[in-house]
Design a protein around this motif. Structure first.
Motif, PDB file in Angstrom:
ATOM      1  N   ALA A  80       0.839  -1.207   0.000  1.00  0.00           N
ATOM      2  CA  ALA A  80       0.000   0.000   0.000  1.00  0.00           C
ATOM      3  C   ALA A  80       0.872   1.254   0.000  1.00  0.00           C
ATOM      4  CB  ALA A  80      -0.920   0.004   1.213  1.00  0.00           C
ATOM      5  N   LYS A  81       1.971   1.203   0.763  1.00  0.00           N
ATOM      6  CA  LYS A  81       2.879   2.349   0.833  1.00  0.00           C
ATOM      7  C   LYS A  81       3.574   2.534  -0.506  1.00  0.00           C
ATOM      8  CE  LYS A  81       6.762   4.178   3.442  1.00  0.00           C
ATOM      9  NZ  LYS A  81       7.850   3.858   4.348  1.00  0.00           N
ATOM     10  N   GLN A  82       4.063   1.428  -1.080  1.00  0.00           N
ATOM     11  CA  GLN A  82       4.782   1.492  -2.351  1.00  0.00           C
ATOM     12  C   GLN A  82       3.901   2.059  -3.457  1.00  0.00           C
ATOM     13  OE1 GLN A  82       5.176  -1.844  -4.857  1.00  0.00           O
ATOM     14  NE2 GLN A  82       7.406  -1.762  -4.913  1.00  0.00           N
ATOM     15  N   ARG A  83       2.627   1.647  -3.480  1.00  0.00           N
ATOM     16  CA  ARG A  83       1.713   2.105  -4.538  1.00  0.00           C
ATOM     17  C   ARG A  83       0.955   3.364  -4.129  1.00  0.00           C
ATOM     18  NH1 ARG A  83       1.476  -2.559  -8.459  1.00  0.00           N
ATOM     19  NH2 ARG A  83       3.487  -3.395  -7.871  1.00  0.00           N
ATOM     20  N   GLN A  84       1.378   3.974  -3.048  1.00  0.00           N
ATOM     21  CA  GLN A  84       0.831   5.257  -2.588  1.00  0.00           C
ATOM     22  C   GLN A  84      -0.680   5.272  -2.409  1.00  0.00           C
ATOM     23  OE1 GLN A  84       2.708   7.568  -5.628  1.00  0.00           O
ATOM     24  NE2 GLN A  84       4.381   8.134  -4.266  1.00  0.00           N
ATOM     25  N   TYR A  85      -1.176   4.285  -1.701  1.00  0.00           N
ATOM     26  CA  TYR A  85      -2.600   4.275  -1.366  1.00  0.00           C
ATOM     27  C   TYR A  85      -2.849   5.203  -0.180  1.00  0.00           C
ATOM     28  CZ  TYR A  85      -3.861   0.604  -4.584  1.00  0.00           C
ATOM     29  OH  TYR A  85      -4.123  -0.097  -5.721  1.00  0.00           O
ATOM     30  N   ASP A  86      -4.042   5.819  -0.160  1.00  0.00           N
ATOM     31  CA  ASP A  86      -4.382   6.731   0.931  1.00  0.00           C
ATOM     32  C   ASP A  86      -4.968   5.973   2.116  1.00  0.00           C
ATOM     33  OD1 ASP A  86      -3.830   9.285  -0.488  1.00  0.00           O
ATOM     34  OD2 ASP A  86      -5.381   8.489  -1.822  1.00  0.00           O
ATOM     35  N   ILE A  87      -5.709   4.913   1.774  1.00  0.00           N
ATOM     36  CA  ILE A  87      -6.345   4.144   2.843  1.00  0.00           C
ATOM     37  C   ILE A  87      -6.135   2.661   2.581  1.00  0.00           C
ATOM     38  CG2 ILE A  87      -8.579   3.475   3.843  1.00  0.00           C
ATOM     39  CD1 ILE A  87      -9.526   6.302   3.341  1.00  0.00           C
ATOM     40  N   ALA A  88      -5.760   1.938   3.633  1.00  0.00           N
ATOM     41  CA  ALA A  88      -5.638   0.488   3.513  1.00  0.00           C
ATOM     42  C   ALA A  88      -6.620  -0.166   4.460  1.00  0.00           C
ATOM     43  CB  ALA A  88      -4.213   0.044   3.832  1.00  0.00           C
ATOM     44  N   ILE A  89      -7.383  -1.110   3.933  1.00  0.00           N
ATOM     45  CA  ILE A  89      -8.386  -1.791   4.754  1.00  0.00           C
ATOM     46  C   ILE A  89      -8.020  -3.267   4.856  1.00  0.00           C
ATOM     47  CG2 ILE A  89     -10.829  -2.392   4.971  1.00  0.00           C
ATOM     48  CD1 ILE A  89     -10.581   0.139   2.565  1.00  0.00           C
ATOM     49  N   GLN A  90      -8.027  -3.761   6.088  1.00  0.00           N
ATOM     50  CA  GLN A  90      -7.811  -5.195   6.257  1.00  0.00           C
ATOM     51  C   GLN A  90      -9.155  -5.899   6.246  1.00  0.00           C
ATOM     52  OE1 GLN A  90      -5.818  -6.347   9.864  1.00  0.00           O
ATOM     53  NE2 GLN A  90      -6.308  -8.511   9.601  1.00  0.00           N
ATOM     54  N   LEU A  91      -9.243  -6.956   5.443  1.00  0.00           N
ATOM     55  CA  LEU A  91     -10.493  -7.707   5.367  1.00  0.00           C
ATOM     56  C   LEU A  91     -10.105  -9.186   5.279  1.00  0.00           C
ATOM     57  CD1 LEU A  91     -13.509  -6.520   3.388  1.00  0.00           C
ATOM     58  CD2 LEU A  91     -12.826  -8.848   3.016  1.00  0.00           C
ATOM     59  N   ASP A  92     -10.563  -9.989   6.221  1.00  0.00           N
ATOM     60  CA  ASP A  92     -10.101 -11.373   6.261  1.00  0.00           C
ATOM     61  C   ASP A  92     -10.616 -12.205   5.086  1.00  0.00           C
ATOM     62  OD1 ASP A  92      -8.642 -10.821   8.432  1.00  0.00           O
ATOM     63  OD2 ASP A  92      -9.955 -11.801   9.902  1.00  0.00           O
ATOM     64  N   GLY A  93      -9.798 -13.161   4.694  1.00  0.00           N
ATOM     65  CA  GLY A  93     -10.081 -13.939   3.491  1.00  0.00           C
ATOM     66  C   GLY A  93     -11.137 -15.012   3.675  1.00  0.00           C
ATOM     67  N   ASP A  94     -11.630 -15.191   4.886  1.00  0.00           N
ATOM     68  CA  ASP A  94     -12.552 -16.301   5.133  1.00  0.00           C
ATOM     69  C   ASP A  94     -14.022 -15.925   4.983  1.00  0.00           C
ATOM     70  OD1 ASP A  94     -12.955 -14.727   7.318  1.00  0.00           O
ATOM     71  OD2 ASP A  94     -11.962 -16.052   8.741  1.00  0.00           O
ATOM     72  N   GLY A  95     -14.283 -14.694   4.538  1.00  0.00           N
ATOM     73  CA  GLY A  95     -15.666 -14.294   4.293  1.00  0.00           C
ATOM     74  C   GLY A  95     -16.418 -13.812   5.531  1.00  0.00           C
ATOM     75  N   GLN A  96     -15.701 -13.601   6.636  1.00  0.00           N
ATOM     76  CA  GLN A  96     -16.352 -13.129   7.871  1.00  0.00           C
ATOM     77  C   GLN A  96     -16.820 -11.689   7.742  1.00  0.00           C
ATOM     78  OE1 GLN A  96     -15.082 -13.452  12.127  1.00  0.00           O
ATOM     79  NE2 GLN A  96     -13.372 -14.508  11.186  1.00  0.00           N
ATOM     80  N   HIS A  97     -16.039 -10.916   6.997  1.00  0.00           N
ATOM     81  CA  HIS A  97     -16.308  -9.478   6.926  1.00  0.00           C
ATOM     82  C   HIS A  97     -17.106  -9.133   5.679  1.00  0.00           C
ATOM     83  CE1 HIS A  97     -12.320  -9.472   9.262  1.00  0.00           C
ATOM     84  NE2 HIS A  97     -13.329  -9.593  10.091  1.00  0.00           N
ATOM     85  N   ASP A  98     -18.144  -8.339   5.874  1.00  0.00           N
ATOM     86  CA  ASP A  98     -19.060  -8.006   4.798  1.00  0.00           C
ATOM     87  C   ASP A  98     -18.575  -6.751   4.062  1.00  0.00           C
ATOM     88  OD1 ASP A  98     -21.139  -7.455   3.169  1.00  0.00           O
ATOM     89  OD2 ASP A  98     -22.698  -7.770   4.686  1.00  0.00           O
ATOM     90  N   PRO A  99     -18.231  -6.868   2.772  1.00  0.00           N
ATOM     91  CA  PRO A  99     -17.737  -5.702   2.021  1.00  0.00           C
ATOM     92  C   PRO A  99     -18.743  -4.556   1.987  1.00  0.00           C
ATOM     93  CG  PRO A  99     -17.373  -7.720   0.787  1.00  0.00           C
ATOM     94  CD  PRO A  99     -18.217  -8.091   1.952  1.00  0.00           C
ATOM     95  N   ALA A 100     -20.009  -4.849   2.285  1.00  0.00           N
ATOM     96  CA  ALA A 100     -21.023  -3.795   2.262  1.00  0.00           C
ATOM     97  C   ALA A 100     -20.711  -2.697   3.281  1.00  0.00           C
ATOM     98  CB  ALA A 100     -22.395  -4.398   2.557  1.00  0.00           C
ATOM     99  N   TYR A 101     -19.900  -3.046   4.308  1.00  0.00           N
ATOM    100  CA  TYR A 101     -19.574  -2.071   5.350  1.00  0.00           C
ATOM    101  C   TYR A 101     -18.344  -1.226   5.037  1.00  0.00           C
ATOM    102  CZ  TYR A 101     -22.994  -4.088   8.515  1.00  0.00           C
ATOM    103  OH  TYR A 101     -24.160  -4.501   9.097  1.00  0.00           O
ATOM    104  N   LEU A 102     -17.720  -1.461   3.865  1.00  0.00           N
ATOM    105  CA  LEU A 102     -16.461  -0.774   3.559  1.00  0.00           C
ATOM    106  C   LEU A 102     -16.577   0.746   3.670  1.00  0.00           C
ATOM    107  CD1 LEU A 102     -15.094  -2.957   0.640  1.00  0.00           C
ATOM    108  CD2 LEU A 102     -13.985  -2.528   2.828  1.00  0.00           C
ATOM    109  N   ASP A 103     -17.627   1.298   3.042  1.00  0.00           N
ATOM    110  CA  ASP A 103     -17.778   2.763   3.049  1.00  0.00           C
ATOM    111  C   ASP A 103     -17.960   3.305   4.464  1.00  0.00           C
ATOM    112  OD1 ASP A 103     -17.406   3.157   0.370  1.00  0.00           O
ATOM    113  OD2 ASP A 103     -19.534   2.873  -0.131  1.00  0.00           O
ATOM    114  N   THR A 104     -18.760   2.588   5.263  1.00  0.00           N
ATOM    115  CA  THR A 104     -18.970   3.001   6.656  1.00  0.00           C
ATOM    116  C   THR A 104     -17.662   2.967   7.425  1.00  0.00           C
ATOM    117  OG1 THR A 104     -20.744   1.389   6.389  1.00  0.00           O
ATOM    118  CG2 THR A 104     -20.789   2.755   8.373  1.00  0.00           C
ATOM    119  N   LEU A 105     -16.861   1.939   7.132  1.00  0.00           N
ATOM    120  CA  LEU A 105     -15.625   1.742   7.881  1.00  0.00           C
ATOM    121  C   LEU A 105     -14.602   2.845   7.587  1.00  0.00           C
ATOM    122  CD1 LEU A 105     -14.178  -0.388   9.765  1.00  0.00           C
ATOM    123  CD2 LEU A 105     -13.114  -1.246   7.694  1.00  0.00           C
ATOM    124  N   ILE A 106     -14.520   3.266   6.321  1.00  0.00           N
ATOM    125  CA  ILE A 106     -13.487   4.258   5.983  1.00  0.00           C
ATOM    126  C   ILE A 106     -13.962   5.687   6.198  1.00  0.00           C
ATOM    127  CG2 ILE A 106     -12.374   2.722   4.332  1.00  0.00           C
ATOM    128  CD1 ILE A 106     -13.510   4.623   2.135  1.00  0.00           C
TER     129      ILE A 106
END
Lengths: 235, 128
Positions: A80-106
């Motif tokens: 994320a640092k190398q590609r100059q991202y402004d925000i990095a979000i961790q989301l587990d690969g097992d499907g526990q976290h609902d992408p629908a909440y991404l906007d709320t989270l950031i």
């Protein structure tokens, strides 16, 4: 809204032997939140994660050896640092976290309310709440985090979290190797970053087993408690 | 100490010295660590040549039997070695992690670049 679109957002998906759920997850992200980039960190998986990623053209970094969740996540932050991202979000690969909440989270991170935002399943107490044993373990850690940092973070082990550029840089400098979630909160608070918790609903993991197995839980608790206490006196 | 026992210990230590020197020649051991082993060998050599000196020290710090002092020092040195090993192991682990991470990210970048070059060559080949 236009401002939001110019912000570069990266979802970091740490994955260890989660070939079954990865593809579904990425397709869901692409459907629900197309303005987010994602990177899968394949942590030296022994199943056919590499094959699944290649066949489906998923964006993946493969670690040649297994480094554990901490080493994998830090790879994501380095990327994320190398590609100059402004925000990095961790989301587990097992499907526990609902992408629908991404906007709320950031949202708190974009508005500057917080440098680091954690998606918590214990604020509204909705969705998958984990077992009684695990909840009491988390409460125990919450107590120690409050003791050391003075802040009450209800879902200390949540792996659904968003970081701004400063925090990404801090994580590139130092990130705990194993069981990093509770410790990172203390480290950030100690460095004076603003941490916020927002309510989300989590799902039961769709595939794979939790990396924290029964026999390991005792070691987990001792190690994390020690890490939290040490983070209070660490230079 | 009986003369035969004394000769035996001195010879063992000399053999140990030869072994260390051979290891250094082969480049198996860093000078830093070799130095520690050589110092340790020298100290044991002095004590086996002059066993009375060891008994004298034991008496001075009021340890009844020199053998007890020997065990105490032996264990202390072992613990110090283990501690140093674990410290350097942790340092190595940190370096190893950084290398692995950088390597994986580089690998990813190279893959992307290769893909782009291939695409460009395809397009150029098509024009010609």
């Amino acid at each position: 809204m236009e401002k939001t679109n110019t912000i570069k957002k990266l979802i970091i998906i740490p994955a260890f032997n989660e070939a079954d759920s990865l593809c579904t997850l990425v397709r869901e992200i692409e459907r629900v939140s197309p303005d987010y980039d994602y990177i899968i960190i394949n942590d030296g998986s022994s199943d056919d994660t590499v094959k699944v990623c290649e066949q489906n053209g998923l964006n993946v970094i493969t670690l040649p050896v297994n480094l554990g969740i901490g080493g994998a996540m830090q790879t994501g932050y380095l990327y994320a640092k190398q590609r100059q991202y402004d925000i990095a979000i961790q989301l587990d690969g097992d499907g526990q976290h609902d992408p629908a909440y991404l906007d709320t989270l950031i949202e708190p991170v974009i508005s500057g309310q917080a440098d680091f935002c954690i998606g918590s399943r214990f604020i509204d107490k909705k969705g998958f709440q984990s077992t009684v044993m695990r909840r009491s373990g988390i409460m125990f850690l919450v107590f120690f985090i409050k003791l050391v940092s003075g802040m009450e973070v209800l879902d200390a082990t949540s792996g659904f979290r968003a970081a701004n550029k400063d925090v990404i840089n801090a994580f590139c400098e130092y990130y705990p190797y194993d069981y990093p979630e509770p410790e990172t909160i203390c480290v950030l608070l100690k460095k004076g970053y603003k941490v916020k918790e927002i309510p989300v609903q989590m799902r039961e993991r769709s595939a794979g087993v939790s990396s924290i197995r029964f026999l390991k839980s005792a070691y987990y608790m001792v190690k994390v408690t020690l890490a939290i206490l040490i983070s209070g006196i660490r230079k | 100490m009986q003369p035969i026992a004394q000769i035996f210990t001195v010879i063992s230590i000399l053999v140990f010295f030869i072994f260390i020197v051979m290891k250094i020649r082969k480049g198996v051991m860093d000078y830093k660590y070799a130095l520690v082993w050589i110092c340790l060998g020298l100290v044991t050599l002095i004590f086996s040549v002059f066993p009375a000196s060891f008994a004298f020290i034991a008496r001075k710090i009021q340890i009844a039997m020199p053998l007890n002092l020997l065990f105490f020092l032996g264990i202390l040195v072992c613990l110090a070695f283990i501690f140093t090993l674990i410290t350097s192991l942790s340092k190595l682990k940190r370096k190893f992690y950084i290398l692995t991470q950088k390597n994986a990210i580089l690998d990813k970048t190279v893959n992307e670049l290769t893909y782009k070059i291939d695409r460009l060559e395809e397009i150029n080949g098509g024009v010609e």
